[in-house]
Write an enzyme that holds these catalytic residues in place. Structure first.
Site, PDB file in Angstrom:
ATOM      1  N   ASP A  49     -31.574  -1.064  41.486  1.00 16.26           N
ATOM      2  CA  ASP A  49     -30.813  -2.048  40.468  1.00 16.26           C
ATOM      3  C   ASP A  49     -29.444  -1.751  40.353  1.00 16.26           C
ATOM      4  OD1 ASP A  49     -30.755   0.468  39.043  1.00 16.26           O
ATOM      5  OD2 ASP A  49     -31.761  -0.576  37.337  1.00 16.26           O
ATOM      6  N   GLU A 187     -30.795  12.565  39.342  1.00 16.07           N
ATOM      7  CA  GLU A 187     -29.371  11.914  39.445  1.00 16.07           C
ATOM      8  C   GLU A 187     -28.268  12.592  38.479  1.00 16.07           C
ATOM      9  OE1 GLU A 187     -28.790   7.790  39.414  1.00 16.07           O
ATOM     10  OE2 GLU A 187     -26.546   7.835  39.308  1.00 16.07           O
TER      11      GLU A 187
HETATM   12  O1  KIV Z   1     -30.189   1.801  41.550  1.00 19.16           O
HETATM   13  C1  KIV Z   1     -29.800   2.994  42.238  1.00 19.16           C
HETATM   14  O2  KIV Z   1     -29.125   2.508  43.229  1.00 19.16           O
HETATM   15  C2  KIV Z   1     -30.454   4.077  42.029  1.00 19.16           C
HETATM   16  C3  KIV Z   1     -30.060   5.176  43.075  1.00 19.16           C
HETATM   17  C4  KIV Z   1     -28.802   5.404  43.761  1.00 19.16           C
HETATM   18  C5  KIV Z   1     -30.996   6.543  42.831  1.00 19.16           C
HETATM   19  O3  KIV Z   1     -30.995   4.306  41.366  1.00 19.16           O
END
Ligand code: KIV
Length: 276
Positions: A49, A187
Site C-alpha cells: 500500500d 519494520e
Molecule cells: O507497503 C509496503 O510497501 C510495505 C513494505 C515496504 C514492507 O509494507
C-alpha cells in the site's frame, strides 16, 4: 496462465521453508513493467500500500482502496511468473471484523491471483490472521513500525526503543505466528529486537529497517533504483540510478523532437524505404 508457469511460481510453503536455509529476497512492485524486470531475481513481490505514497504522491497510505490495490495486484501477477506475489490489505479493509477482512481478502485474491495478503497490526489483529488462515488465505503479518498507524505513532518513527515497547512487539509477532501467519514483516525496530524475534519464531521474518539477522529483507523498489528523490531512508540502499537514466532519456527525446531529428520517415506509416 499455463500449468507450466504456475508450477514455476514460488509458493507460500516454499517461502516458509527458507527459514534457516536461505534468505528471502523481496521487493515491492505496483505496476507491470517494473514487476516484469524484478520477477526472475526475487522470491517475493509485495504489492504494497506504499503505492499510495510512492505511486500516487499521497502523504500516507491511508486512502488507498481495495479496488485500487486489487488492480495493481492483478497487473503484477499478469506480468510475472516466478515470484510469489502478496498484496497489502489497505487501511479500513480488515480492522472492523474478521468477516470484513475475509470478504476483502477473498475478493482481492479472486480478482488478482495473488498468493496471500499482508496486514498490519499487533495482538488484537491475531484473531483476524487466524480467521483468514483457517479459511485458506495465507497471511503475512506486519509489526513494529506500521505505516497505517501513522497517527497513533505520531509519525513514521522507529518502534520498540524501550524494553516495554520491545516486549510488546515481540508479543505481537508471536501472536501472529501462533495464529498461523506464514511470515512476519518487521519494520523500523531496534536491531537487537529484530534478531531476537527472528530467533524466537519458527516462521520467517522479513526485515525492513530491522536486522541483518532477519530471514529475509524487503525494500521499496523505487528506493533501490533511485526513483524516489534525493532522500532515501536510513535502512535502504541505492543499487542503481535509474532516475538519472530516465531524466537523460527525457532530455534526449525532447531535444530530438525540438531539433526535428525525431521522428524520421522510418517511424511513419505509408512510406516505402524511408521515402515519402
Ligand atoms: O507497503 C509496503 O510497501 C510495505 C513494505 C515496504 C514492507 O509494507
Amino acid at each position: 496462465m499455463s500449468v507450466h508457469s504456475q508450477a514455476q511460481r514460488v509458493t507460500v510453503p516454499q517461502l516458509v521453508s527458507c527459514k534457516g536455509t536461505r534468505k528471502i529476497a523481496a521487493l515491492t512492485a505496483y505496476i507491470a513493467p517494473i514487476a516484469r524486470m524484478l520477477d526472475e531475481a526475487l522470491d517475493m513481490l509485495l504489492v504494497g500500500d506504499s503505492t499510495a505514497m510512492v505511486g500516487y504522491a499521497l502523504p500516507d497510505t491511508l486512502s488507498i482502496t481495495v479496488d485500487t490495490m486489487a488492480a495493481h495486484a492483478a497487473a503484477v501477477v499478469r506480468a510475472t511468473e516466478h515470484a510469489c506475489v502478496i498484496v497489502d490489505m489497505p487501511f479500513g479493509s480488515y480492522q472492523r471484523s474478521p468477516e470484513q477482512a475475509f470478504a476483502n481478502a477473498a475478493s482481492m485474491l479472486a480478482a488478482s491471483g495473488v498468493s496471500g495478503v499482508k496486514l498490519e497490526g499487533g495482538q488484537p489483529l491475531a484473531e483476524t490472521t487466524r480467521f483468514l488462515v483457517d479459511r485458506g488465505v495465507p497471511v503475512l503479518a506486519h509489526v513494529g513500525l506500521m505505516p497505517q498507524y501513522v497517527h497513533t505513532m505520531g509519525g513514521f518513527k522507529a518502534q520498540g526503543m524501550t524494553d516495554a515497547a520491545a516486549r510488546r512487539i515481540m508479543e505481537d509477532a508471536r501472536a501472529h505466528a501462533q495464529a498461523g501467519a506464514f511470515g512476519v514483516v518487521l519494520e523500523g525496530i531496534s536491531e537487537p529486537l529484530g534478531r531476537e524475534i527472528t530467533q524466537a519464531l519458527s516462521i520467517p521474518t522479513i526485515g525492513i529497517g530491522a536486522s541483518p539477522a532477519c530471514d529475509g529483507q524487503i525494500l521499496v523498489t523505487e528506493d533501490i533504483l533511485g526513483l524516489s528523490g534525493d532522500r532515501i531512508p536510513k535502512f535502504a540502499q541505492r543499487f542503481a540510478d535509474a532516475g538519472q537514466v530516465i531524466r537523460q532519456a527525457a532530455q534526449d527525446y525532447a531535444q530530438s523532437v525540438r531539433e526535428g531529428s525525431f521522428p524520421t520517415l522510418a517511424h511513419c506509416f505509408g512510406v516505402k524505404a524511408g521515402k515519402p
